[in-house]
Scaffold this motif. Structure first.
Motif, PDB file in Angstrom:
ATOM      1  N   ILE A  78      -6.294 -24.846  -7.410  1.00 14.32           N
ATOM      2  CA  ILE A  78      -5.898 -23.458  -6.673  1.00 14.32           C
ATOM      3  C   ILE A  78      -6.752 -22.453  -7.696  1.00 14.32           C
ATOM      4  O   ILE A  78      -6.224 -22.283  -8.543  1.00 14.32           O
ATOM      5  N   LYS A  79      -7.443 -21.195  -7.063  1.00 10.63           N
ATOM      6  CA  LYS A  79      -7.951 -20.662  -7.920  1.00 10.63           C
ATOM      7  C   LYS A  79      -7.606 -19.075  -7.452  1.00 10.63           C
ATOM      8  O   LYS A  79      -7.078 -19.001  -6.413  1.00 10.63           O
ATOM      9  N   VAL A  80      -6.929 -18.686  -8.587  1.00 10.52           N
ATOM     10  CA  VAL A  80      -6.074 -17.278  -8.284  1.00 10.52           C
ATOM     11  C   VAL A  80      -7.168 -15.698  -8.922  1.00 10.52           C
ATOM     12  O   VAL A  80      -7.527 -15.726  -9.806  1.00 10.52           O
ATOM     13  N   GLN A  81      -6.403 -14.775  -8.158  1.00  5.62           N
ATOM     14  CA  GLN A  81      -7.382 -13.831  -8.555  1.00  5.62           C
ATOM     15  C   GLN A  81      -6.344 -12.947  -8.349  1.00  5.62           C
ATOM     16  O   GLN A  81      -5.466 -12.449  -7.650  1.00  5.62           O
ATOM     17  N   VAL A  82      -6.326 -11.995  -9.709  1.00  7.92           N
ATOM     18  CA  VAL A  82      -5.726 -10.823  -9.768  1.00  7.92           C
ATOM     19  C   VAL A  82      -6.018  -9.934  -9.432  1.00  7.92           C
ATOM     20  O   VAL A  82      -7.519  -9.068  -9.498  1.00  7.92           O
ATOM     21  N   ILE A  83      -4.904  -8.163  -8.644  1.00  5.92           N
ATOM     22  CA  ILE A  83      -5.496  -7.113  -7.459  1.00  5.92           C
ATOM     23  C   ILE A  83      -4.510  -5.852  -8.210  1.00  5.92           C
ATOM     24  O   ILE A  83      -3.389  -6.300  -7.856  1.00  5.92           O
ATOM     25  N   GLY A  84      -4.891  -4.979  -8.266  1.00  4.96           N
ATOM     26  CA  GLY A  84      -3.769  -4.171  -8.686  1.00  4.96           C
ATOM     27  C   GLY A  84      -4.108  -3.219  -9.869  1.00  4.96           C
ATOM     28  O   GLY A  84      -4.714  -3.831 -11.008  1.00  4.96           O
ATOM     29  N   THR A  85      -3.027  -3.276 -10.891  1.00 11.17           N
ATOM     30  CA  THR A  85      -2.503  -2.732 -11.535  1.00 11.17           C
ATOM     31  C   THR A  85      -1.542  -3.590 -12.126  1.00 11.17           C
ATOM     32  O   THR A  85      -0.190  -2.673 -13.291  1.00 11.17           O
ATOM     33  N   PRO A  86      -1.718  -4.398 -12.604  1.00 12.70           N
ATOM     34  CA  PRO A  86      -0.534  -5.636 -13.850  1.00 12.70           C
ATOM     35  C   PRO A  86      -0.439  -4.750 -14.875  1.00 12.70           C
ATOM     36  O   PRO A  86      -1.703  -3.932 -15.850  1.00 12.70           O
ATOM     37  N   THR A  87       0.627  -4.442 -15.276  1.00 15.04           N
ATOM     38  CA  THR A  87       0.204  -4.271 -16.970  1.00 15.04           C
ATOM     39  C   THR A  87       0.086  -5.734 -17.624  1.00 15.04           C
ATOM     40  O   THR A  87       0.183  -7.099 -17.508  1.00 15.04           O
ATOM     41  N   ASN A 115     -11.999 -16.091  -9.650  1.00 14.07           N
ATOM     42  CA  ASN A 115     -12.728 -14.644  -7.988  1.00 14.07           C
ATOM     43  C   ASN A 115     -13.360 -15.048  -7.338  1.00 14.07           C
ATOM     44  O   ASN A 115     -13.322 -13.639  -6.259  1.00 14.07           O
ATOM     45  N   GLN A 116     -13.970 -16.105  -7.287  1.00 13.27           N
ATOM     46  CA  GLN A 116     -14.630 -16.501  -6.084  1.00 13.27           C
ATOM     47  C   GLN A 116     -14.493 -17.479  -5.755  1.00 13.27           C
ATOM     48  O   GLN A 116     -13.694 -18.025  -6.078  1.00 13.27           O
ATOM     49  N   ASN A 117     -14.323 -16.884  -4.022  1.00 19.93           N
ATOM     50  CA  ASN A 117     -13.136 -17.650  -2.901  1.00 19.93           C
ATOM     51  C   ASN A 117     -12.069 -18.473  -3.883  1.00 19.93           C
ATOM     52  O   ASN A 117     -11.636 -19.072  -2.959  1.00 19.93           O
ATOM     53  N   SER A 118     -11.112 -16.948  -3.767  1.00 18.41           N
ATOM     54  CA  SER A 118      -9.945 -17.137  -4.263  1.00 18.41           C
ATOM     55  C   SER A 118      -9.183 -17.601  -3.417  1.00 18.41           C
ATOM     56  O   SER A 118      -9.073 -17.018  -1.986  1.00 18.41           O
ATOM     57  N   HIS A 119      -8.254 -18.312  -3.472  1.00 11.49           N
ATOM     58  CA  HIS A 119      -7.009 -19.097  -2.878  1.00 11.49           C
ATOM     59  C   HIS A 119      -5.210 -18.530  -2.637  1.00 11.49           C
ATOM     60  O   HIS A 119      -4.907 -18.599  -1.873  1.00 11.49           O
ATOM     61  N   ILE A 120      -5.401 -18.149  -3.873  1.00 12.32           N
ATOM     62  CA  ILE A 120      -4.146 -17.447  -3.953  1.00 12.32           C
ATOM     63  C   ILE A 120      -4.616 -15.865  -4.470  1.00 12.32           C
ATOM     64  O   ILE A 120      -4.850 -15.695  -5.853  1.00 12.32           O
ATOM     65  N   LYS A 121      -4.479 -14.783  -3.893  1.00 15.46           N
ATOM     66  CA  LYS A 121      -4.259 -13.423  -4.185  1.00 15.46           C
ATOM     67  C   LYS A 121      -2.892 -12.649  -4.990  1.00 15.46           C
ATOM     68  O   LYS A 121      -2.093 -12.818  -3.746  1.00 15.46           O
ATOM     69  N   ILE A 122      -3.587 -12.707  -6.101  1.00 13.68           N
ATOM     70  CA  ILE A 122      -1.469 -11.528  -6.704  1.00 13.68           C
ATOM     71  C   ILE A 122      -1.922  -9.773  -6.808  1.00 13.68           C
ATOM     72  O   ILE A 122      -2.986  -9.804  -7.227  1.00 13.68           O
ATOM     73  N   TYR A 123      -1.233  -9.441  -5.546  1.00 12.87           N
ATOM     74  CA  TYR A 123      -1.329  -8.339  -5.212  1.00 12.87           C
ATOM     75  C   TYR A 123      -0.601  -6.949  -6.007  1.00 12.87           C
ATOM     76  O   TYR A 123       0.340  -7.377  -6.307  1.00 12.87           O
ATOM     77  N   PHE A 124      -1.436  -6.410  -7.320  1.00 14.74           N
ATOM     78  CA  PHE A 124       0.108  -5.509  -8.362  1.00 14.74           C
ATOM     79  C   PHE A 124       0.115  -3.595  -7.411  1.00 14.74           C
ATOM     80  O   PHE A 124      -0.706  -3.468  -8.308  1.00 14.74           O
ATOM     81  N   VAL A 125       0.541  -3.209  -6.629  1.00 16.37           N
ATOM     82  CA  VAL A 125       0.537  -2.773  -5.500  1.00 16.37           C
ATOM     83  C   VAL A 125       2.369  -2.135  -5.782  1.00 16.37           C
ATOM     84  O   VAL A 125       3.252  -2.716  -5.925  1.00 16.37           O
ATOM     85  N   PRO A 126       2.135  -0.656  -5.424  1.00 16.29           N
ATOM     86  CA  PRO A 126       3.480  -0.083  -4.690  1.00 16.29           C
ATOM     87  C   PRO A 126       3.899  -0.960  -4.145  1.00 16.29           C
ATOM     88  O   PRO A 126       3.192  -1.231  -2.946  1.00 16.29           O
ATOM     89  N   GLU A 127       5.107  -1.026  -3.729  1.00 16.26           N
ATOM     90  CA  GLU A 127       5.719  -1.624  -2.433  1.00 16.26           C
ATOM     91  C   GLU A 127       5.720  -1.426  -1.076  1.00 16.26           C
ATOM     92  O   GLU A 127       5.712  -1.544  -0.547  1.00 16.26           O
TER      93      GLU A 127
END
Length: 256
Positions: A78-87, A115-127
């Motif tokens: 399971i490929k995981v990608q992180v997007i946004g502004t995490p701490t 990040n290539q063909n990720s299965h899970i994208k985790i977005y750290f963004v305002p609600e």
């Protein structure tokens, strides 16, 4: 519960981390030294009635969609990608949870950053921006996930949304653990156990309870197949012996 298999951890070097994340606006180091330990749940002779009931409550169906009440789970890498502004603390928590899930799943799935063909994208963004990244978002949730599966009930994609506003760091760490874990197929909440990561009420629990560990282990046993009905799952669970995991602590491999 599981037959012994090799454990898989999310080993990441500083070099790999630099190139794996598409993270914006984070000027501090992404990772800190990990000193916490994780111990699997105790062995049991068989799954107890309360464990079986809790598994059926949490794992069958999903929280928001009108989907059928059947087992849904991932398979393989399971490929995981992180997007946004995490701490940095967000990333530390994410790696810790991925390590623990990989340990509990005993090689039946393997969460890793890619990040290539990720299965899970985790977005750290305002609600307030959540709907921009997942059209199925249900307001108001400071953490949210939505999974997609194929006709065989195998999960193939998930979007996870974590707010960057109006919550403490401890609450964010809880949301990361809860939403990632639920996106694995344990999609429903419950009022049964207030120390559980699946508790319906607002909480900032930041570790898996013993019964949470059992649920993750149980879902990713080979005997539990995607598409199984509640009655089929109950019949299988009544005959399963819990996994014979060694009782040594899991130390996280990341270093500064």
């Amino acid at each position: 519960m599981f037959k012994p298999q090799p454990f898989i951890f999310a080993f990441l070097t500083l070099f790999e981390l630099t190139f794996l994340f598409s993270v914006k606006g984070c000027s501090q180091p992404l990772f800190v030294k990990q000193n916490s330990v994780f111990t699997p749940s105790p062995n049991f002779s068989f799954l107890s009635t309360k464990q079986i009931d809790y598994f059926l409550e949490v794992a069958m169906g999903s929280e928001f969609s009108q989907s059928n009440s059947v087992v849904r789970k991932w398979q393989g890498d399971i490929k995981v990608q992180v997007i946004g502004t995490p701490t940095p603390e967000d990333i530390t928590t994410l790696v810790q949870v991925m390590n623990e899930v990989n340990f509990l799943a005993e090689g039946n799935i393997n969460l890793r950053f890619d990040n290539q063909n990720s299965h899970i994208k985790i977005y750290f963004v305002p609600e307030r921006e959540f709907a921009n990244y997942e059209s199925n978002y249900q307001p108001v949730n400071y953490g949210f996930f939505w999974t997609y599966w194929n006709n065989n009930q195998v999960i193939t994609k998930a979007n996870i949304l974590i707010t960057t506003e109006n919550v403490t760091q401890r609450e964010r760490s809880h949301l990361i653990r809860e939403e990632l874990t639920q996106s694995l197929g344990l999609m429903r909440d419950s009022y049964r156990y207030d120390n559980s990561i699946f508790y319906q009420g607002w909480t900032d629990v930041n570790e898996y309870s013993p019964i949470d560990k059992v649920l993750i282990q149980t879902l990713y046993r080979p005997q539990i197949k995607p598409g199984m009905s509640q009655e089929q799952v109950r019949q299988v669970l009544r005959s399963l012996i819990p996994p014979q995991n060694p009782q040594q602590p899991l130390t996280h491999p990341l270093r500064n």
